[in-house]
Scaffold this active site. Structure first.
Site, PDB file in Angstrom:
ATOM      1  N   GLY A  70      49.461  33.751  47.896  1.00 29.78           N
ATOM      2  CA  GLY A  70      48.213  34.195  48.516  1.00 29.78           C
ATOM      3  C   GLY A  70      47.835  35.627  48.198  1.00 29.78           C
ATOM      4  O   GLY A  70      47.038  36.242  48.901  1.00 29.78           O
ATOM      5  N   THR A  72      46.035  36.838  45.726  1.00 25.53           N
ATOM      6  CA  THR A  72      44.633  37.028  45.311  1.00 25.53           C
ATOM      7  C   THR A  72      43.767  37.219  46.562  1.00 25.53           C
ATOM      8  O   THR A  72      42.891  38.099  46.620  1.00 25.53           O
ATOM      9  CB  THR A  72      44.126  35.788  44.539  1.00 25.53           C
ATOM     10  OG1 THR A  72      45.081  35.435  43.546  1.00 25.53           O
ATOM     11  CG2 THR A  72      42.783  36.022  43.904  1.00 25.53           C
ATOM     12  N   HIS A 128      54.574  42.437  42.626  1.00 29.94           N
ATOM     13  CA  HIS A 128      55.382  41.240  42.875  1.00 29.94           C
ATOM     14  C   HIS A 128      56.862  41.610  42.948  1.00 29.94           C
ATOM     15  O   HIS A 128      57.715  40.733  43.098  1.00 29.94           O
ATOM     16  CB  HIS A 128      55.227  40.236  41.726  1.00 29.94           C
ATOM     17  CG  HIS A 128      53.966  39.422  41.774  1.00 29.94           C
ATOM     18  ND1 HIS A 128      53.397  38.974  42.942  1.00 29.94           N
ATOM     19  CD2 HIS A 128      53.176  38.943  40.763  1.00 29.94           C
ATOM     20  CE1 HIS A 128      52.312  38.266  42.652  1.00 29.94           C
ATOM     21  NE2 HIS A 128      52.158  38.244  41.349  1.00 29.94           N
ATOM     22  N   SER A 158      51.774  25.303  43.686  1.00 37.02           N
ATOM     23  CA  SER A 158      50.758  26.218  43.172  1.00 37.02           C
ATOM     24  C   SER A 158      51.244  26.868  41.870  1.00 37.02           C
ATOM     25  O   SER A 158      50.498  26.993  40.899  1.00 37.02           O
ATOM     26  CB  SER A 158      50.475  27.285  44.241  1.00 37.02           C
ATOM     27  OG  SER A 158      49.418  28.105  43.857  1.00 37.02           O
ATOM     28  N   TYR A 216      50.642  33.089  54.734  1.00 39.53           N
ATOM     29  CA  TYR A 216      49.415  32.488  54.209  1.00 39.53           C
ATOM     30  C   TYR A 216      48.865  31.459  55.193  1.00 39.53           C
ATOM     31  O   TYR A 216      47.661  31.398  55.439  1.00 39.53           O
ATOM     32  CB  TYR A 216      49.749  31.829  52.864  1.00 39.53           C
ATOM     33  CG  TYR A 216      48.591  31.164  52.156  1.00 39.53           C
ATOM     34  CD1 TYR A 216      47.704  31.905  51.386  1.00 39.53           C
ATOM     35  CD2 TYR A 216      48.398  29.783  52.243  1.00 39.53           C
ATOM     36  CE1 TYR A 216      46.648  31.279  50.721  1.00 39.53           C
ATOM     37  CE2 TYR A 216      47.351  29.157  51.587  1.00 39.53           C
ATOM     38  CZ  TYR A 216      46.480  29.910  50.828  1.00 39.53           C
ATOM     39  OH  TYR A 216      45.441  29.298  50.175  1.00 39.53           O
ATOM     40  N   ARG A 285      42.321  27.539  43.414  1.00 36.73           N
ATOM     41  CA  ARG A 285      42.510  26.088  43.289  1.00 36.73           C
ATOM     42  C   ARG A 285      42.078  25.446  44.593  1.00 36.73           C
ATOM     43  O   ARG A 285      40.921  25.468  44.951  1.00 36.73           O
ATOM     44  CB  ARG A 285      43.970  25.781  42.890  1.00 36.73           C
ATOM     45  CG  ARG A 285      44.173  24.454  42.167  1.00 36.73           C
ATOM     46  CD  ARG A 285      45.620  24.247  41.765  1.00 36.73           C
ATOM     47  NE  ARG A 285      46.513  24.250  42.904  1.00 36.73           N
ATOM     48  CZ  ARG A 285      46.910  23.176  43.576  1.00 36.73           C
ATOM     49  NH1 ARG A 285      46.492  21.984  43.192  1.00 36.73           N
ATOM     50  NH2 ARG A 285      47.731  23.276  44.607  1.00 36.73           N
ATOM     51  N   GLY A 287      43.819  25.904  47.921  1.00 37.57           N
ATOM     52  CA  GLY A 287      44.031  26.753  49.090  1.00 37.57           C
ATOM     53  C   GLY A 287      44.270  25.961  50.362  1.00 37.57           C
ATOM     54  O   GLY A 287      43.678  26.242  51.404  1.00 37.57           O
TER      55      GLY A 287
HETATM   56  P1  A3P Z   1      46.799  26.597  45.616  1.00 38.07           P
HETATM   57  O1  A3P Z   1      47.301  26.575  44.211  1.00 38.07           O
HETATM   58  O2  A3P Z   1      47.713  25.911  46.574  1.00 38.07           O
HETATM   59  O3  A3P Z   1      45.409  26.139  45.762  1.00 38.07           O
HETATM   60  P2  A3P Z   1      48.198  33.780  44.435  1.00 38.07           P
HETATM   61  O4  A3P Z   1      46.880  34.365  44.796  1.00 38.07           O
HETATM   62  O5  A3P Z   1      49.343  34.480  45.068  1.00 38.07           O
HETATM   63  O6  A3P Z   1      48.317  33.575  42.986  1.00 38.07           O
HETATM   64  O7  A3P Z   1      48.223  32.351  45.133  1.00 38.07           O
HETATM   65  C1  A3P Z   1      47.376  31.354  44.659  1.00 38.07           C
HETATM   66  C2  A3P Z   1      47.029  30.411  45.781  1.00 38.07           C
HETATM   67  O8  A3P Z   1      46.095  31.050  46.663  1.00 38.07           O
HETATM   68  C3  A3P Z   1      46.343  29.191  45.242  1.00 38.07           C
HETATM   69  O9  A3P Z   1      46.782  28.128  46.092  1.00 38.07           O
HETATM   70  C4  A3P Z   1      44.871  29.519  45.419  1.00 38.07           C
HETATM   71  O10 A3P Z   1      44.030  28.390  45.478  1.00 38.07           O
HETATM   72  C5  A3P Z   1      44.917  30.264  46.741  1.00 38.07           C
HETATM   73  N1  A3P Z   1      43.777  31.178  46.911  1.00 38.07           N
HETATM   74  C6  A3P Z   1      43.197  31.978  45.994  1.00 38.07           C
HETATM   75  N2  A3P Z   1      42.168  32.654  46.525  1.00 38.07           N
HETATM   76  C7  A3P Z   1      42.086  32.271  47.821  1.00 38.07           C
HETATM   77  C8  A3P Z   1      41.192  32.594  48.891  1.00 38.07           C
HETATM   78  N3  A3P Z   1      40.199  33.443  48.726  1.00 38.07           N
HETATM   79  N4  A3P Z   1      41.402  31.995  50.075  1.00 38.07           N
HETATM   80  C9  A3P Z   1      42.415  31.118  50.262  1.00 38.07           C
HETATM   81  N5  A3P Z   1      43.285  30.768  49.289  1.00 38.07           N
HETATM   82  C10 A3P Z   1      43.122  31.333  48.076  1.00 38.07           C
END
Ligand code: A3P
Length: 319
Positions: A70, A72, A128, A158, A216, A285, A287
């Protein structure tokens, strides 16, 4: 000795050649095991550079996370919070993927070492790196950290999707059970995941004022309260007036998955260098909580739960 009081690092080539490696993910590089965690050499080089040259400012807040938990979203929310009354920066998220809005410690510093002292930069730095591998100046300065974690089963699924999104050449897609085995052995970028969580969990227990620990799942189910707490921790609390005017809801909508993923920059833009940049759309993706059930068997889920339970036992933390 360097700025952080550490002896010079061994040469990078020496490390890569003498430490265990793992190429099972078959993405763009093999993973290398160093200082107790697995890392792509590209990030490891940047991490070592940061360990020796990064000087944290007391006003910095570090946004820390293992991949795919989470970060991003956390970045987007934090950027929106700290820039909401800043006319020169308040459109940042409309023009850049959240990752590009703030310094990514192990990726950006090595490319531009002076960026850390840029007067105009936001007081946010993402990493990270596991807690134990953070540059000493972060631990010794008064700066705060925010850590976000996520259920390992969803984080794994994910990550598996993400790995398919960033792989190079025409490598065949990695079967999910192969990736799952690697993940269960702790072999994932910045893994083992359990050690990552444990490091920040312990730090947050020892020093809750300094390390704000988030999940998250809580951010998804109780977004408004979590965002208000985040704003307080970042030192930019919402005023009573702002709350009355619906500023929190507006900011949450701006940073929603639905909104961010529909922006042109996140639909068709690229992040990083031209030849090996990442398409911004792979960061967005579904979320959802529990998406793992669409990809893993109940036995696989149970296996990962058991591993986590065992590794985290006695820490007071459970997923
Ligand atoms: P999924 O792959 O389960 O959909 P990171 O940001 O640490 O790379 O994590 C990615 C995950 O956060 C993905 O999960 C993505 O869809 C989700 N994500 C990205 N932006 C988001 C947002 N604005 N709100 C909620 N979830 C989000």
């Amino acid at each position: 000795k360097d700025e952080n009081g550490s002896p010079p690092p061994p040469s990078f080539k020496e490390i890569i050649s003498t430490h265990p490696t793992e190429n099972g993910w078959k993405v763009f590089q093999h993973l290398c095991f160093y200082q107790g965690f697995w890392c792509f050499p590209l990030h490891l080089k940047g991490a070592m550079f940061a360990q020796h040259h990064f000087k944290a400012q007391a006003t910095d807040v570090f946004l820390c996370s293992a991949p795919k938990t989470g970060n991003t979203w956390l970045k987007a929310l934090s950027v929106a919070i700290v820039t909401r009354n800043d006319n020169s920066n308040n459109n940042l998220l409309l023009n850049k993927v959240p990752h590009e809005c703030i310094m990514f410690l192990e990726k950006d510093l090595i490319k531009n070492p002076t960026a850390q002292s840029d007067e105009g930069r936001l007081p946010l730095v993402a990493t990270h790196l596991p807690y134990t591998a953070l540059p000493k100046s972060i631990l010794h300065s008064g700066c705060k950290m925010v850590y976000i974690c996520r259920d390992p089963k969803d984080a794994f699924v994910s990550l598996w999707h993400f790995a398919r999104g960033i792989k190079i050449n025409n490598n065949p897609d990695l079967p999910i059970d192969v990736a799952f085995e690697l993940y269960s052995q702790g072999k994932s970028n910045f893994g083992p995941y359990w050690d990552h969580v444990l490091g920040y969990w312990k730090a947050s227990q020892e020093n809750p004022e300094k390390v704000h620990f988030m999940r998250y799942e809580n951010l998804l189910t109780d977004t408004i309260s979590e965002v208000k707490r985040l704003a307080e921790c970042l030192g930019y609390p919402f005023s009573f007036e702002e709350e009355k005017q619906g500023s929190v809801e507006k900011l949450v909508n701006l940073c929603s998955l639905q909104n961010l993923s529909s922006l042109e920059i996140n639909k068709n833009g690229k992040y990083g260098d031209a030849e090996r940049g990442i398409n911004n759309n792979v960061y967005f993706r579904k979320g959802k909580i529990g998406d793992w059930m669409n990809y893993l068997t109940p036995e696989m889920g149970e296996k990962l739960d058991n591993i986590m339970e065992e590794k985290l036992s006695g820490s007071g933390f459970t997923f």
